[in-house]
Design a protein around this motif. Structure first.
Motif, PDB file in Angstrom:
ATOM      1  N   SER A  27     -54.790   3.066  45.889  1.00  0.00           N
ATOM      2  CA  SER A  27     -55.762   3.935  46.575  1.00  0.00           C
ATOM      3  C   SER A  27     -56.659   3.129  47.525  1.00  0.00           C
ATOM      4  N   ASP A  28     -57.161   3.779  48.569  1.00  0.00           N
ATOM      5  CA  ASP A  28     -58.101   3.116  49.487  1.00  0.00           C
ATOM      6  C   ASP A  28     -59.497   3.030  48.878  1.00  0.00           C
ATOM      7  N   ASP A  29     -59.722   3.821  47.859  1.00  0.00           N
ATOM      8  CA  ASP A  29     -61.048   3.880  47.232  1.00  0.00           C
ATOM      9  C   ASP A  29     -61.112   2.846  46.093  1.00  0.00           C
ATOM     10  N   ARG A  33     -59.315   2.702  42.328  1.00  0.00           N
ATOM     11  CA  ARG A  33     -58.417   1.611  41.913  1.00  0.00           C
ATOM     12  C   ARG A  33     -58.887   1.017  40.586  1.00  0.00           C
ATOM     13  N   ASP A  60     -46.112  -3.048  47.937  1.00  0.00           N
ATOM     14  CA  ASP A  60     -47.409  -3.475  48.491  1.00  0.00           C
ATOM     15  C   ASP A  60     -47.892  -4.730  47.752  1.00  0.00           C
TER      16      ASP A  60
END
Lengths: 402, 341
Positions: A27-29, A33, A60
């Motif tokens: 997640s970008d948050d 994470r 990733d």
């Protein structure tokens, strides 16, 4: 208002739960994470195989790094349980409970005296702990209260106020956290310079004993990167001639530097490496004649001097060994045994150490006691150590601007 | 940057050894240093490497450090502060003039003393306990060698600040009682290597490039006046002290190169407080010459521990406190700026 304590016997998770949590690791948050990482770590050793597979399959590199960190952390849990014994875990549910009552429940479950300062006592609090360790429970309670806490000599004190984001990683009896960040701008007639000083704290339960006085050297910082992923670790600036560390009752500090121009948030990864005691024995040394010197493993202990003094008795105890950690193995209460078999605690007056050995000086007895016919010295000696190596990876570390 | 001489000398008792200096001449550097040495009774050495060229000075009734600074400033490549702030051969009984570029720290002179601002550190602290922003200013007091300030001297030093303003005249002194302080201090410390005392003060934030317009306060010194009493360390030997006759009870080895000496009062004067009668540190027959005294709980005996002494010590010297001299060193430093370089 309700409170419910439950014993959680087992935590199970389906394949789908694991897959979903692994996806959330990307997640970008940063908060999301962290929550995903906590969920996965809670699965413990039974999930190791699935986590390793997910790590190997992760495309990733950031997710792969996070999974690798999780695998290492879960292995550590197993290791600490084997060496130091199982950690006390608590399960507690409190919904809109008065903080003072929640603190009482929490204190009882943790075996800790909890003090709430300011007007925290009457604040309503929601708390849901499922098999939390001491440190997890304290962190969650602080977050629920909007407070910070100090793990002191004889209890835990919560104080109002909580600022910024200071990530922490709890691992059984231990907690590693970024505890403070400083931006320092130095000016003098000649040089000037700016740096970021970050400090890590390794907290440990009060029943644990680290066996070193130079633990601040025993952390490894593997990498520090800025928001763009560029390396940000830097050396101690030349103008900073010395560093001093405040002593903590149950914590060890380590500081490192980052480039002043590094754009936050930073990502910090590394590991602790601090020896902790897990087995001790009492050594007996005669105060005079034969038996003044004993051999314990690779170490030699000797009563170097024993002189009657105005305060009762002055004793110097010397330890020599090949391992410098050994020089701190003798810390603890030293007693004198009298001819009637009674023990009397000596007062520690200081010590002198070098690479060759360490000498502890004692003089007089607790409470000004007068001791008739002292015969032997009883020294608690740590015989087994375990190096506590906890990997950590902190993301989203915000730094103060210039 | 201006250096201001304070004409108000608030010395309760003058430090007579470091007399004023009047020099109005052009002369070789070493000769001027010697003249300052003579006038102030202070040992001043010019180290090799300092170019002995002629410099012009004009001083009237200047104090020791004001005079030294004048000749070093005129020279340009001489000074007494070690460039790395730590002198491995430091010796507080003399002042050494070294071949280093002269640095003009913002200073204030008062009699034989100098107070100067050495550096600023802007601190932006973030912790989970709270935040704090401020600027720490580091200061040093230099005193003549005849008035030792180190811990063995027994001199107590107290800094106080009356007025600190930024370039816009804003008061930047912080209120007392703030709770958030860092767990780790990186010290850009000031250790002059001279007979000095250093301090630092955390101020409210201000523009570092524009600095402070005024830094005013004083340093209070409580200097014990003492009389040495030396006597042989022979068991049974008696020495007269203001607290009563003191007898050498025992001198015993305690481990390798370590001795324990017990001195007991044959008769203690009523009401005598040994902690006040004797200074904590004395001297013993010993290279570094210092011992620490422990007054035992019953107030009837003194114990001395002497370390690193191969042979049995022959004598000890205790210091009896006979009074206390109060000295107030006012300072006012103007235009304290350290622009970024």
């Amino acid at each position: 208002m309700s409170i419910l304590a439950v014993v959680v016997l087992a935590l199970g998770a389906s394949q789908d739960d694991v897959t979903r949590a692994v996806e959330r690791l990307g997640s970008d948050d940063v908060t999301e994470r962290e929550r995903a990482a906590r969920d996965l770590e809670r699965l413990g050793p039974p999930a190791l195989g699935r986590l390793e597979k997910a790590r190997d399959a992760a495309a990733d590199p950031e997710v792969r790094g996070r999974l690798e960190h999780l695998v290492r952390s879960i292995r550590k849990r197993e290791e600490f349980g084997r060496v130091f014994g199982e950690t006390r875990r608590i399960t507690l549910r409190a919904a809109t409970l008065r903080a003072g009552d929640a603190a009482a429940e929490l204190g009882m479950a943790l075996g800790e005296k909890i003090v709430l300062e300011g007007k925290l006592e009457d604040a309503p609090v929601d708390l849901a702990l499922d098999g939390a360790t001491l440190w997890e429970a304290l962190d969650r309670f602080a977050a629920a209260l909007g407070a910070h806490y100090a793990y002191g000599h004889d209890g835990v004190t919560f104080r109002p106020g909580r600022t910024g984001r200071f990530p922490a990683h709890c691992s059984e009896q231990f907690r590693v956290a970024i505890t403070e960040i400083q931006r320092l701008d130095f000016r003098a007639p000649g040089p000037s310079g700016e740096t970021l000083l970050l400090t890590l704290e390794l907290g440990y339960q009060r029943n644990m004993k680290p066996v070193t006085s130079s633990a601040r050297e025993r952390f490894t910082i593997e990498s520090v990167s800025d928001a763009a992923g560029a390396p940000a670790l830097s050396d101690q600036p030349r103008w900073g001639t010395s560093m001093s560390f405040q002593g903590l009752p149950h914590g060890l500090l380590h500081s490192f530097f980052a480039r002043a121009d590094a754009k936050g948030p930073l990502t910090v990864s590394g590991a602790t490496a601090v020896p902790f005691a897990y087995e001790t024995k009492e050594l007996r040394l005669a105060l005079e004649g034969e038996g003044r010197k004993v051999r314990e493993g690779p170490f030699t202990l000797a009563v170097e001097a024993c002189t009657p003094s105005a305060a009762g008795l002055a004793v110097s105890l010397r330890a020599e060994g090949e391992d410098d950690v050994a020089l701190h193995r003798g810390e603890g209460d030293v007693h004198v045994l009298d001819a009637a078999g009674r023990r009397h605690r000596l007062i520690h007056r200081g010590g002198v150490g070098s690479a060759a050995g360490f000498t502890w000086d004692f003089e007089g007895f607790e409470g000004g006691e007068k001791v008739e016919r002292p015969v032997a010295l009883l020294v608690p000696w740590i015989t087994k150590l375990h190096w506590v190596e906890i990997p950590f990876r902190f993301e989203g570390v915000e730094v103060p601007g210039p | 940057m201006t250096i201001r001489l304070l004409l108000v000398l608030a010395l309760a008792a003058p430090v007579q050894e470091a007399g004023p200096v009047t020099l109005e001449k052009r002369e070789r550097f070493s000769v001027l240093a010697e003249e300052i040495s003579r006038a102030t009774s202070c040992v001043i050495k010019v180290l090799s490497g300092v170019q002995d060229r002629e410099v012009q000075v004009s001083l009237r009734e200047a104090g020791l450090f004001q005079a030294l600074d004048a000749i070093c400033r005129a020279h340009g490549n001489a000074g007494y502060l070690h460039p790395r702030w730590a002198d491995p051969d430091e010796n507080h009984r003399e002042i050494r003039l070294r071949p280093i570029a002269w640095v003009d720290y913002p200073s204030s002179y008062s009699g034989p003393f100098r107070v100067f601002a050495a550096q600023y550190v802007r601190e932006r602290l973030r912790t989970d306990r709270g935040s704090r922003d401020g600027v720490r200013v580091h200061l040093a007091l230099l005193a003549p060698p005849s008035l030792p300030l180190d811990w063995q001297s027994g001199t107590k030093v107290r800094w106080s600040f009356a007025e600190v303003r930024d370039a816009d005249g804003r008061d930047v002194l912080r209120p007392p009682g703030e709770r958030v302080s860092p767990l780790v201090h990186l010290t850009a410390g000031v250790e002059t290597g001279l007979n000095s005392d250093e301090t630092s003060l955390l101020l409210k934030g201000f523009d570092l490039d524009r600095g402070l317009s005024v830094l005013r306060g004083s340093v209070g010194l409580s200097v014990p006046e003492n009389r040495p009493i030396r006597f042989p360390l022979e068991e049974g030997r008696e020495a007269a002290t203001p607290a009563g006759p003191l007898v050498v009870e025992s001198v015993k080895p305690h481990g390798e190169r370590s001795w324990r000496i017990l001195l007991r009062f044959r008769e203690l004067k009523e009401g005598a407080d040994l902690d006040k009668v004797f200074l904590e540190h004395g001297r013993i027959e010993h290279d570094s010459g210092s011992v620490r005294l422990d007054v035992l709980e019953d107030q009837r005996a003194i114990e001395i521990r002497a370390l690193f002494l191969a042979a049995k010590p022959g004598w000890v010297e205790l210091r009896v406190r006979e009074g206390e001299r109060k000295i107030e060193v006012p300072f006012e430093i103007r235009d304290v700026r350290f622009p970024k370089k």
